[in-house]
Design a protein around this motif. Structure first.
Motif, PDB file in Angstrom:
ATOM      1  N   LYS A  24       4.953  -3.668  -3.759  1.00  0.00           N
ATOM      2  CA  LYS A  24       4.127  -4.856  -3.556  1.00  0.00           C
ATOM      3  C   LYS A  24       3.810  -5.557  -4.875  1.00  0.00           C
ATOM      4  O   LYS A  24       3.635  -6.779  -4.907  1.00  0.00           O
ATOM      5  N   ILE A  65       3.893   0.509  -1.100  1.00  0.00           N
ATOM      6  CA  ILE A  65       3.248   0.692   0.196  1.00  0.00           C
ATOM      7  C   ILE A  65       3.849   1.938   0.849  1.00  0.00           C
ATOM      8  O   ILE A  65       5.042   1.984   1.132  1.00  0.00           O
ATOM      9  N   SER A  96       1.376   2.647   5.202  1.00  0.00           N
ATOM     10  CA  SER A  96       0.420   1.546   5.310  1.00  0.00           C
ATOM     11  C   SER A  96      -0.660   1.586   4.245  1.00  0.00           C
ATOM     12  O   SER A  96      -1.692   0.911   4.381  1.00  0.00           O
ATOM     13  N   GLU A 156      -1.588   1.594  -0.111  1.00  0.00           N
ATOM     14  CA  GLU A 156      -1.057   1.262  -1.445  1.00  0.00           C
ATOM     15  C   GLU A 156      -1.098   2.492  -2.354  1.00  0.00           C
ATOM     16  O   GLU A 156      -2.076   3.237  -2.355  1.00  0.00           O
TER      17      GLU A 156
END
Length: 220
Positions: free
Chosen positions: A157, A186, A189, A191
């Motif tokens: 991300k 990710i 779901s 980080e």
């Protein structure tokens, strides 16, 4: 009959006197004093030398004047060349600047790493073109398929450079560059941030273009 010499003596003396007078009269018109001849020749010689020296001096003066003129002309031409140096347009100056920057980038192995990291950062950003930037990143490696980059960063991300690339070793056409980065992926779901130090081994081709040969990741 006996002739006495005593009667002829006066006559003989008179005749000898007359001959002597005639001889002296003939010599007087052709006599020239030797000193006068020598003086005249010396004077002519000196005059000739003076005239020669005068002409020589005039010739030297003309040559010096000619040399001064030629020297002044060369100086003027040089000054005109400097003054009349063509003025570059704004576009030409920008092109020269870009060319200099490009040469500096090619000669510095850290430039290749900066470009590579920039492609990764743009590719994973929200507005970046992932496909295009991963392709450009793969071109900075000697042998690395674009599919590998797409696989490694498909779940990334955010990508950050913590410290600027630094050359730790360079010899000839090989170099090792160190850099610290932080990557946010990710997973499930969520980080996950990963900070790491990466050592990139590079090789330069005959044109001075650096390509990444391999890397080593050190997790923090």
């Amino acid at each position: 009959m006996i002739i006495s010499l005593r009667n002829f003596t006066p006559a003989i003396i008179l005749i000898m006197f007359l001959f002597a007078a005639c001889d002296n009269k003939d010599e007087e018109p052709v006599f020239v004093p030797p000193d006068r001849e020598l003086s005249s020749d010396k004077e002519s010689e000196l005059q000739a030398k003076e005239e020669f020296l005068r002409l020589k001096e005039e010739e030297l003066m003309k040559r010096e004047k000619m040399l001064d003129t030629l020297s002044a002309a060369d100086t003027t031409q040089t000054q005109d060349t400097v003054v009349k140096k063509p003025t570059l347009t704004r576009k030409q100056r920008e092109n020269i600047k870009k060319e200099k920057e490009l040469n500096q980038r090619i000669s510095n192995p850290t430039s290749a790493i900066n470009d590579y990291l920039e492609y990764i950062k743009r590719g994973v950003s929200k507005d970046g073109n992932f496909e295009k930037n991963m392709k450009n990143a793969s071109k900075l490696w000697q042998k690395r398929s674009v599919d590998i980059f797409k696989k490694n960063y498909k779940d990334t991300k955010k990508f950050q450079v913590i410290s600027d690339p630094k050359v730790v070793k360079q010899s000839g056409n090989t170099a090792t560059v160190k850099v610290k980065v932080k990557q946010t992926d990710i997973e499930n779901s969520a980080e996950k941030e990963i900070e790491m130090e990466v050592l990139y081994n590079l090789v330069a081709d005959k044109n001075g273009n650096w390509k990444i040969k391999s890397n080593k990741v050190i997790m923090k």
